[in-house]
Design a protein around this motif. Structure first.
Motif, short mmCIF file in Angstrom:
data_model
loop_
_atom_site.label_atom_id
_atom_site.label_comp_id
_atom_site.label_asym_id
_atom_site.label_seq_id
_atom_site.Cartn_x
_atom_site.Cartn_y
_atom_site.Cartn_z
N ASP A 2 0.82 -1.20 0.00
CA ASP A 2 0.00 0.00 0.00
C ASP A 2 0.85 1.26 0.00
OD1 ASP A 2 -2.35 -1.58 2.25
OD2 ASP A 2 -2.27 -1.56 0.05
N THR A 3 2.08 1.18 0.46
CA THR A 3 2.95 2.35 0.53
C THR A 3 4.16 2.13 -0.36
OG1 THR A 3 4.11 1.44 2.44
CG2 THR A 3 2.23 2.88 2.87
N PRO A 4 4.67 3.18 -0.96
CA PRO A 4 5.85 3.03 -1.82
C PRO A 4 7.09 2.70 -1.01
CG PRO A 4 5.33 5.35 -1.53
CD PRO A 4 4.20 4.58 -0.91
N VAL A 5 7.99 1.99 -1.65
CA VAL A 5 9.25 1.62 -1.01
C VAL A 5 10.26 2.71 -1.30
CG1 VAL A 5 11.12 -0.07 -0.92
CG2 VAL A 5 8.75 -0.84 -1.25
N PHE A 6 10.80 3.31 -0.25
CA PHE A 6 11.77 4.39 -0.41
C PHE A 6 13.18 3.79 -0.39
CE2 PHE A 6 8.01 6.41 1.20
CZ PHE A 6 7.95 7.61 0.53
N ASP A 7 13.94 4.05 -1.41
CA ASP A 7 15.33 3.62 -1.42
C ASP A 7 16.16 4.74 -2.01
OD1 ASP A 7 16.03 3.11 -4.39
OD2 ASP A 7 14.13 2.03 -4.14
N PRO A 8 17.46 4.78 -1.69
CA PRO A 8 18.30 5.89 -2.15
C PRO A 8 18.44 5.95 -3.66
CG PRO A 8 19.36 4.68 -0.36
CD PRO A 8 18.19 3.88 -0.80
N GLY A 9 18.16 4.84 -4.37
CA GLY A 9 18.41 4.83 -5.81
C GLY A 9 17.49 5.75 -6.59
N ASN A 10 16.18 5.69 -6.32
CA ASN A 10 15.25 6.50 -7.09
C ASN A 10 14.48 7.49 -6.24
OD1 ASN A 10 13.39 4.95 -5.72
ND2 ASN A 10 12.85 3.67 -7.49
N GLY A 11 14.79 7.59 -4.99
CA GLY A 11 14.10 8.54 -4.13
C GLY A 11 12.77 8.04 -3.64
N GLY A 12 12.23 6.98 -4.26
CA GLY A 12 10.99 6.40 -3.80
C GLY A 12 9.77 7.22 -4.05
N PHE A 13 9.85 8.24 -4.88
CA PHE A 13 8.69 9.09 -5.11
C PHE A 13 7.88 8.56 -6.29
CE2 PHE A 13 11.62 11.82 -2.80
CZ PHE A 13 10.77 12.34 -1.83
N PRO A 14 6.58 8.73 -6.25
CA PRO A 14 5.72 8.15 -7.29
C PRO A 14 6.08 8.63 -8.69
CG PRO A 14 4.43 8.86 -5.40
CD PRO A 14 5.82 9.35 -5.16
N ALA A 15 6.46 9.90 -8.84
CA ALA A 15 6.74 10.40 -10.19
C ALA A 15 7.85 9.59 -10.85
CB ALA A 15 7.12 11.88 -10.13
N THR A 16 8.90 9.29 -10.08
CA THR A 16 10.01 8.51 -10.63
C THR A 16 9.59 7.09 -10.92
OG1 THR A 16 11.54 9.87 -9.35
CG2 THR A 16 12.39 7.80 -10.23
N GLN A 17 8.88 6.48 -9.99
CA GLN A 17 8.47 5.10 -10.16
C GLN A 17 7.46 4.93 -11.28
OE1 GLN A 17 7.16 3.85 -6.30
NE2 GLN A 17 9.24 3.58 -5.51
N GLU A 18 6.53 5.87 -11.41
CA GLU A 18 5.48 5.73 -12.41
C GLU A 18 6.04 5.84 -13.82
OE1 GLU A 18 2.52 8.56 -11.51
OE2 GLU A 18 1.84 7.58 -9.68
N VAL A 19 6.98 6.75 -14.05
CA VAL A 19 7.56 6.87 -15.38
C VAL A 19 8.28 5.59 -15.77
CG1 VAL A 19 9.29 8.10 -16.74
CG2 VAL A 19 7.75 9.37 -15.27
N ALA A 20 9.10 5.07 -14.89
CA ALA A 20 9.80 3.83 -15.19
C ALA A 20 8.82 2.67 -15.40
CB ALA A 20 10.78 3.50 -14.06
N ALA A 21 7.76 2.63 -14.59
CA ALA A 21 6.78 1.55 -14.73
C ALA A 21 6.03 1.65 -16.05
CB ALA A 21 5.81 1.57 -13.55
#
Length: 436
Positions: A2-21
């Motif tokens: 339910d919550t995003p996983v925060f890691d130092p690689g991508n910052g864990g923010f939805p904008a970064t994760q959604e584009v890659a996804a």
């Protein structure tokens, strides 16, 4: 989760994760090959005889033409997709560099640490894209530059321009912007003209056309481009096959052609009934001998029999006070490439033309470069390149007939290569002038 996983690689923010996804979720159709054994051609006649009935029945020709048209349309769509992908890649690179800058500012890093962080970001780009570090650095600069040109970026995003076209626009507009006296409005107008001329051209054809447009609309940029090109002179070695290698000497055209003429003249002096090497092989061997500082064969003596400045005329690499022919670093007369007192082609028997090049900016002896102190290059040692072309005669006399690359005309806006004033006086060697 339910919550995003925060890691130092991508910052864990939805904008970064959604584009890659979203990009990872993209799928392209599988395209089957088309040939004579294709199932669609089974049982069809070769073609429909004229006059064809309406509607025209299917034939092998009609099916092949339909497949041809569909393939062309697919290629056009893929070309547009590649262009849009290039724009997306540039935006991602610019975002990565922007994140590195924000991190450096937030941590109050000093300039050295900030530079190290930028190098780390560039290395990460190179590793991720599996490209060389130099290519990643160029991509980073181009992506950052593209972000400041919204019209070019939009054209690339819409598939109107290819990445190579966009890089050409960026390079040509940057040259104009770096030219003294150019206004921002001039750059905007020039960019609009380039964008209008780009559609329907190849990358190489557009690069040539864009260069001609810039030189025609803004001839003052010629000085800027030449200054940038002279700074990039270099000597590199690229490995070849079978124990060979490529030695590349990047020089201004007068120096390069002068070096080739010198090697050719010395190579022809060796030709004879007992010489089985070709002219290209002789030129290559001559250049290698000169650059390695080795003694030249006796056959070269026929090409160097005149009188020159200093203690006499010699052939090879000058390291003393005498005259040298070829690549010289001495204080004597030098025809070809030198870093001292270069006297043109006066060391040769018979009339000839030589090019004296001063890379150090010290200018050498003014009298050997045109006879007047006004022709002496500046001695600021800023990496400027000075070139003087002269004509030599059998007795060692020479007269300037060309121009030179010097700092004053490079720095002057709108200046051109000014030929040295012709003089009827014979320029004597330094020893003779001092006696008089």
């Amino acid at each position: 989760m339910d919550t995003p996983v925060f890691d130092p690689g991508n910052g864990g923010f939805p904008a970064t994760q959604e584009v890659a996804a979203l990009i990872s979720a993209l799928s392209l159709p599988s395209i089957e090959p088309f040939g004579p054994d294709n199932a669609e051609l089974a049982g069809l006649p070769p073609y429909t005889p004229h006059p064809a009935p309406s509607p025209e029945p299917a034939s092998r020709v009609s099916v092949a033409r339909a497949a041809h048209d569909a393939a062309v349309a697919t290629l056009a769509a893929l070309k547009c997709l590649e262009d849009r992908t290039a724009a997306c890649k540039a935006a991602a690179v610019a975002r990565l560099l922007g994140a590195a800058d924000v991190e450096a500012a937030a941590l109050a890093l000093d300039p050295w640490q900030s530079g190290l962080g930028e190098s780390t970001a560039t290395a990460e780009i190179a590793t991720t894209l599996c490209i060389a570090q130099g290519s990643a650095t160029a991509l980073a600069h181009q992506a950052a530059d593209l972000a400041t040109h919204p019209d070019t970026r939009d054209a690339l995003t819409n598939g109107v321009l290819s990445w190579r076209h966009a890089c050409t626009v960026l390079a040509e507009t940057r040259t104009l912007a770096d030219t003294s006296g150019a206004k921002q409005s001039d750059v905007a107008i020039f960019e609009a003209k380039l964008l209008a001329a780009a559609p329907g051209t190849t990358g190489g054809g557009f690069a040539s056309r864009a260069r001609r447009m810039r030189e025609g609309m803004h001839p003052e940029t010629l000085t800027t481009r030449m200054r940038e090109a002279i700074v990039k002179r270099s000597l590199t070695v690229d490995p070849g096959k079978d124990g060979m290698a490529w030695l590349t000497l990047h020089l201004p055209a007068p120096a390069a052609h002068g070096a080739l003429v010198q090697c050719t003249r010395l190579a022809r002096a060796q030709q004879g009934p007992e010489e089985n090497r070709t002219l290209d092989q002789l030129r290559a061997d001559t250049a290698a001998i000169l650059l390695l500082g080795q003694a030249l064969p006796d056959a070269y003596g026929a090409a160097c029999t005149g009188t020159g400045a200093g203690a006499g005329a010699c052939t090879g690499i000058g390291s003393g006070a005498g005259a040298c022919t070829g690549t010289g670093a001495a204080a004597g007369a030098c025809t070809g490439i030198g870093a001292g007192d270069c006297s043109g082609a006066g060391a040769f028997a018979g009339a000839g033309m030589g090019t004296a090049v001063d890379f150090a900016g010290d200018g050498g002896d003014a009298a050997n470069r045109g006879g007047t102190a006004g022709n002496q290059p500046s001695a600021d040692s800023t990496g400027d390149l000075n070139v003087t072309t002269s004509v030599g005669s059998a007795d060692g006399a020479h007269q300037p007939v060309g121009g030179r690359y010097v700092a004053p005309w490079i720095r002057a806006a709108g200046a051109r290569l000014q030929p040295a004033a012709a003089t009827a006086a014979t320029h004597m060697p330094p020893a003779s002038r001092s006696a008089t």
